[in-house]
Design a protein around this motif. Structure first.
Motif, PDB file in Angstrom:
ATOM      1  N   TYR A 147       0.829  -1.208   0.000  1.00  0.00           N
ATOM      2  CA  TYR A 147       0.000   0.000   0.000  1.00  0.00           C
ATOM      3  C   TYR A 147       0.867   1.263   0.000  1.00  0.00           C
ATOM      4  CZ  TYR A 147      -4.240  -2.738   0.964  1.00  0.00           C
ATOM      5  OH  TYR A 147      -5.293  -3.605   0.890  1.00  0.00           O
ATOM      6  N   ALA A 148       1.957   1.222   0.764  1.00  0.00           N
ATOM      7  CA  ALA A 148       2.850   2.383   0.805  1.00  0.00           C
ATOM      8  C   ALA A 148       3.472   2.639  -0.564  1.00  0.00           C
ATOM      9  CB  ALA A 148       3.940   2.167   1.853  1.00  0.00           C
ATOM     10  N   LEU A 149       3.822   1.569  -1.267  1.00  0.00           N
ATOM     11  CA  LEU A 149       4.392   1.707  -2.605  1.00  0.00           C
ATOM     12  C   LEU A 149       3.365   2.321  -3.564  1.00  0.00           C
ATOM     13  CD1 LEU A 149       6.809   1.134  -4.486  1.00  0.00           C
ATOM     14  CD2 LEU A 149       5.827  -1.128  -4.905  1.00  0.00           C
ATOM     15  N   ALA A 150       2.128   1.837  -3.487  1.00  0.00           N
ATOM     16  CA  ALA A 150       1.085   2.346  -4.374  1.00  0.00           C
ATOM     17  C   ALA A 150       0.762   3.808  -4.094  1.00  0.00           C
ATOM     18  CB  ALA A 150      -0.175   1.498  -4.226  1.00  0.00           C
ATOM     19  N   THR A 151       0.622   4.149  -2.819  1.00  0.00           N
ATOM     20  CA  THR A 151       0.250   5.519  -2.476  1.00  0.00           C
ATOM     21  C   THR A 151       1.358   6.501  -2.820  1.00  0.00           C
ATOM     22  OG1 THR A 151       1.006   5.235  -0.174  1.00  0.00           O
ATOM     23  CG2 THR A 151      -1.327   4.790  -0.649  1.00  0.00           C
TER      24      THR A 151
ATOM     25  N   GLY B 126       0.307   8.049  -5.805  1.00  0.00           N
ATOM     26  CA  GLY B 126      -1.026   8.613  -5.799  1.00  0.00           C
ATOM     27  C   GLY B 126      -2.151   7.612  -5.933  1.00  0.00           C
ATOM     28  N   VAL B 127      -1.831   6.301  -5.894  1.00  0.00           N
ATOM     29  CA  VAL B 127      -2.871   5.276  -5.949  1.00  0.00           C
ATOM     30  C   VAL B 127      -3.386   5.039  -4.537  1.00  0.00           C
ATOM     31  CG1 VAL B 127      -3.408   2.874  -6.512  1.00  0.00           C
ATOM     32  CG2 VAL B 127      -1.830   4.178  -7.958  1.00  0.00           C
ATOM     33  N   LYS B 128      -4.682   5.135  -4.349  1.00  0.00           N
ATOM     34  CA  LYS B 128      -5.239   4.889  -3.023  1.00  0.00           C
ATOM     35  C   LYS B 128      -5.154   3.405  -2.676  1.00  0.00           C
ATOM     36  CE  LYS B 128      -8.532   8.733  -2.880  1.00  0.00           C
ATOM     37  NZ  LYS B 128      -9.966   9.103  -2.726  1.00  0.00           N
ATOM     38  N   ALA B 129      -4.903   3.137  -1.401  1.00  0.00           N
ATOM     39  CA  ALA B 129      -4.842   1.743  -0.947  1.00  0.00           C
ATOM     40  C   ALA B 129      -6.139   1.015  -1.267  1.00  0.00           C
ATOM     41  CB  ALA B 129      -4.542   1.686   0.549  1.00  0.00           C
ATOM     42  N   ALA B 130      -7.267   1.707  -1.113  1.00  0.00           N
ATOM     43  CA  ALA B 130      -8.569   1.091  -1.379  1.00  0.00           C
ATOM     44  C   ALA B 130      -8.754   0.738  -2.848  1.00  0.00           C
ATOM     45  CB  ALA B 130      -9.688   2.026  -0.929  1.00  0.00           C
ATOM     46  N   ASP B 131      -8.048   1.450  -3.740  1.00  0.00           N
ATOM     47  CA  ASP B 131      -8.132   1.127  -5.164  1.00  0.00           C
ATOM     48  C   ASP B 131      -7.326  -0.108  -5.507  1.00  0.00           C
ATOM     49  OD1 ASP B 131      -9.776   3.299  -5.612  1.00  0.00           O
ATOM     50  OD2 ASP B 131      -8.126   4.644  -6.159  1.00  0.00           O
ATOM     51  N   LEU B 132      -6.265  -0.343  -4.768  1.00  0.00           N
ATOM     52  CA  LEU B 132      -5.423  -1.520  -5.000  1.00  0.00           C
ATOM     53  C   LEU B 132      -6.033  -2.778  -4.385  1.00  0.00           C
ATOM     54  CD1 LEU B 132      -2.633  -2.513  -6.098  1.00  0.00           C
ATOM     55  CD2 LEU B 132      -1.731  -2.087  -3.791  1.00  0.00           C
ATOM     56  N   ALA B 133      -6.717  -2.614  -3.259  1.00  0.00           N
ATOM     57  CA  ALA B 133      -7.190  -3.746  -2.454  1.00  0.00           C
ATOM     58  C   ALA B 133      -7.984  -4.798  -3.231  1.00  0.00           C
ATOM     59  CB  ALA B 133      -8.003  -3.235  -1.263  1.00  0.00           C
ATOM     60  N   PRO B 134      -8.915  -4.427  -4.100  1.00  0.00           N
ATOM     61  CA  PRO B 134      -9.707  -5.463  -4.773  1.00  0.00           C
ATOM     62  C   PRO B 134      -8.875  -6.429  -5.613  1.00  0.00           C
ATOM     63  CG  PRO B 134     -10.735  -3.307  -5.034  1.00  0.00           C
ATOM     64  CD  PRO B 134      -9.372  -3.070  -4.464  1.00  0.00           C
ATOM     65  N   TYR B 135      -7.720  -5.973  -6.083  1.00  0.00           N
ATOM     66  CA  TYR B 135      -6.908  -6.812  -6.956  1.00  0.00           C
ATOM     67  C   TYR B 135      -6.004  -7.764  -6.183  1.00  0.00           C
ATOM     68  CZ  TYR B 135      -8.581  -3.423 -10.317  1.00  0.00           C
ATOM     69  OH  TYR B 135      -9.399  -2.633 -11.087  1.00  0.00           O
ATOM     70  N   LEU B 136      -5.877  -7.539  -4.889  1.00  0.00           N
ATOM     71  CA  LEU B 136      -5.023  -8.418  -4.080  1.00  0.00           C
ATOM     72  C   LEU B 136      -5.624  -9.807  -3.935  1.00  0.00           C
ATOM     73  CD1 LEU B 136      -3.900  -5.916  -1.307  1.00  0.00           C
ATOM     74  CD2 LEU B 136      -2.500  -6.871  -3.133  1.00  0.00           C
ATOM     75  N   SER B 137      -6.922  -9.938  -4.176  1.00  0.00           N
ATOM     76  CA  SER B 137      -7.543 -11.258  -4.063  1.00  0.00           C
ATOM     77  C   SER B 137      -6.919 -12.254  -5.035  1.00  0.00           C
ATOM     78  CB  SER B 137      -9.052 -11.163  -4.305  1.00  0.00           C
ATOM     79  OG  SER B 137      -9.328 -10.677  -5.612  1.00  0.00           O
ATOM     80  N   THR B 138      -6.411 -11.769  -6.150  1.00  0.00           N
ATOM     81  CA  THR B 138      -5.740 -12.660  -7.103  1.00  0.00           C
ATOM     82  C   THR B 138      -4.527 -13.313  -6.461  1.00  0.00           C
ATOM     83  OG1 THR B 138      -6.458 -11.322  -8.981  1.00  0.00           O
ATOM     84  CG2 THR B 138      -4.569 -12.767  -9.331  1.00  0.00           C
ATOM     85  N   ILE B 139      -3.763 -12.526  -5.705  1.00  0.00           N
ATOM     86  CA  ILE B 139      -2.595 -13.069  -5.007  1.00  0.00           C
ATOM     87  C   ILE B 139      -3.038 -14.001  -3.886  1.00  0.00           C
ATOM     88  CG2 ILE B 139      -0.540 -12.481  -3.671  1.00  0.00           C
ATOM     89  CD1 ILE B 139      -0.396 -11.624  -6.593  1.00  0.00           C
ATOM     90  N   VAL B 140      -4.028 -13.567  -3.118  1.00  0.00           N
ATOM     91  CA  VAL B 140      -4.491 -14.360  -1.975  1.00  0.00           C
ATOM     92  C   VAL B 140      -4.993 -15.731  -2.425  1.00  0.00           C
ATOM     93  CG1 VAL B 140      -6.222 -14.497  -0.139  1.00  0.00           C
ATOM     94  CG2 VAL B 140      -5.025 -12.332  -0.576  1.00  0.00           C
ATOM     95  N   GLN B 141      -5.682 -15.794  -3.554  1.00  0.00           N
ATOM     96  CA  GLN B 141      -6.277 -17.042  -4.023  1.00  0.00           C
ATOM     97  C   GLN B 141      -5.246 -18.068  -4.471  1.00  0.00           C
ATOM     98  OE1 GLN B 141      -9.062 -15.707  -6.986  1.00  0.00           O
ATOM     99  NE2 GLN B 141     -10.455 -14.831  -5.467  1.00  0.00           N
TER     100      GLN B 141
END
Length: 301
Positions: free
Chosen positions: A193-197, A200-215
């Motif tokens: 999240y720190a890298l994304a922000t 200027g990318v919000k952490a909340a904008d990145l979060a939905p895509y993390l499910s790909t890694i989690v799965q």
């Protein structure tokens, strides 16, 4: 409280912090007559309202039932409470759900054995809101006989009651190993999240895509475990040399954005050392050979 007419095993809970209160509450909810004790008397008030019996002393609490569950801050605290109560525990079972190291668990088990106390060490692997649920995982180790006898009662705390062996330190090993994974993972998440922000990318904008890694983690966990146990690290799908280069890209981007890179530097260092040992074409699991090389790790005991 449970409406079943089947008699439930009475149980004592010593230690009424947030987790201790959750444990006692789960026993009450499942219909187990529950005695509670805590140094700060008021912490038992809400449980008494729900039907628990408040003991005036720790000894009275132990003598009230055959099964006592202890959950306090660490083994210094638990032994301070339990050491004077060896005689009271005669013919009873002690389940210590206090978190600490395997060494402390084994010391406590040795004390119990010295006083002929049936002893189970345990570890709670879920937060308080999940205590008592079918999904709640708790590890137990120590007396197989005590676990077998009281497993139905202990399952009131969580449906996944896992006995992992007679070595009393094993529950703590499982606990710390899973938390090792958790804290490393959650630290990586925050760093992502720190890298994304940083751009200027919000952490909340990145979060939905993390499910790909989690799965993809469950199958990775399974085959990595199999490879480590077999000391075989086939890198046909993704080799360490390629993945170490990926880590280097992240490290460079993080440095450029002024982030703390200590965790990434450690990851890259381990990968580079494994490559130097000849594992460039192997799977990431081959880094185990560096992590577990006790002769080369200065901090290893």
């Amino acid at each position: 409280m449970s409406t079943t007419n089947t008699p439930r095993t009475p149980v004592t809970v010593i230690g009424l912090g947030a987790m201790g209160q959750a444990l006692a509450g789960a026993f009450l909810e499942a219909g187990h007559p529950t005695t509670v004790w805590n140094r700060s008397r008021s912490k038992g008030d809400s449980l008494v309202v729900r039907g628990a019996v408040r003991a005036e002393t720790a000894e009275e609490a132990v003598r009230a039932t055959e099964l006592t569950v202890v959950c306090v801050v660490d083994y210094d605290a638990s032994q301070a409470i339990l050491a004077p109560l060896a005689e009271a525990f005669e013919g009873r079972v002690l389940v210590n759900l206090t978190s600490d190291t395997p060494e402390r668990s084994r010391e406590a088990a040795a004390w119990a054995a010295e006083h002929s106390i049936a002893h189970l060490d345990g570890a709670v692997m879920v937060p308080t809101p999940l205590i008592g649920s079918p999904e709640a995982l708790l590890f137990y180790s120590g007396s197989q006989e005590a676990f077998d006898r009281h497993e139905p009662t202990l399952k009131a705390l969580g449906g996944k009651a896992a006995f992992v062996g007679t070595d009393p330190g094993l529950a703590a090993i499982y606990d710390l190993s899973l938390l090792d994974f958790f804290y490393g993972s959650i630290s990586g998440l925050v760093h992502a999240y720190a890298l994304a922000t940083g751009d200027g990318v919000k952490a909340a904008d990145l979060a939905p895509y993390l499910s790909t890694i989690v799965q993809i983690l469950p199958p990775i966990a399974e085959y990595t475990a199999a490879n480590i146990d077999a000391s075989s690290y086939p890198g046909t799908q993704a080799n360490l040399g390629m993945m170490a280069a990926g880590v280097d890209h992240i490290l460079h981007a993080a440095r450029t954005r002024g982030l703390d890179v200590s965790q990434l530097e450690s990851i890259k260092s381990v990968a580079d050392r494994a490559v130097a040992k000849g594992h460039r074409d192997d799977d990431w699991a081959s880094t185990y050979e560096v992590l577990a090389d006790r002769d080369q790790n200065p901090s290893a005991a």
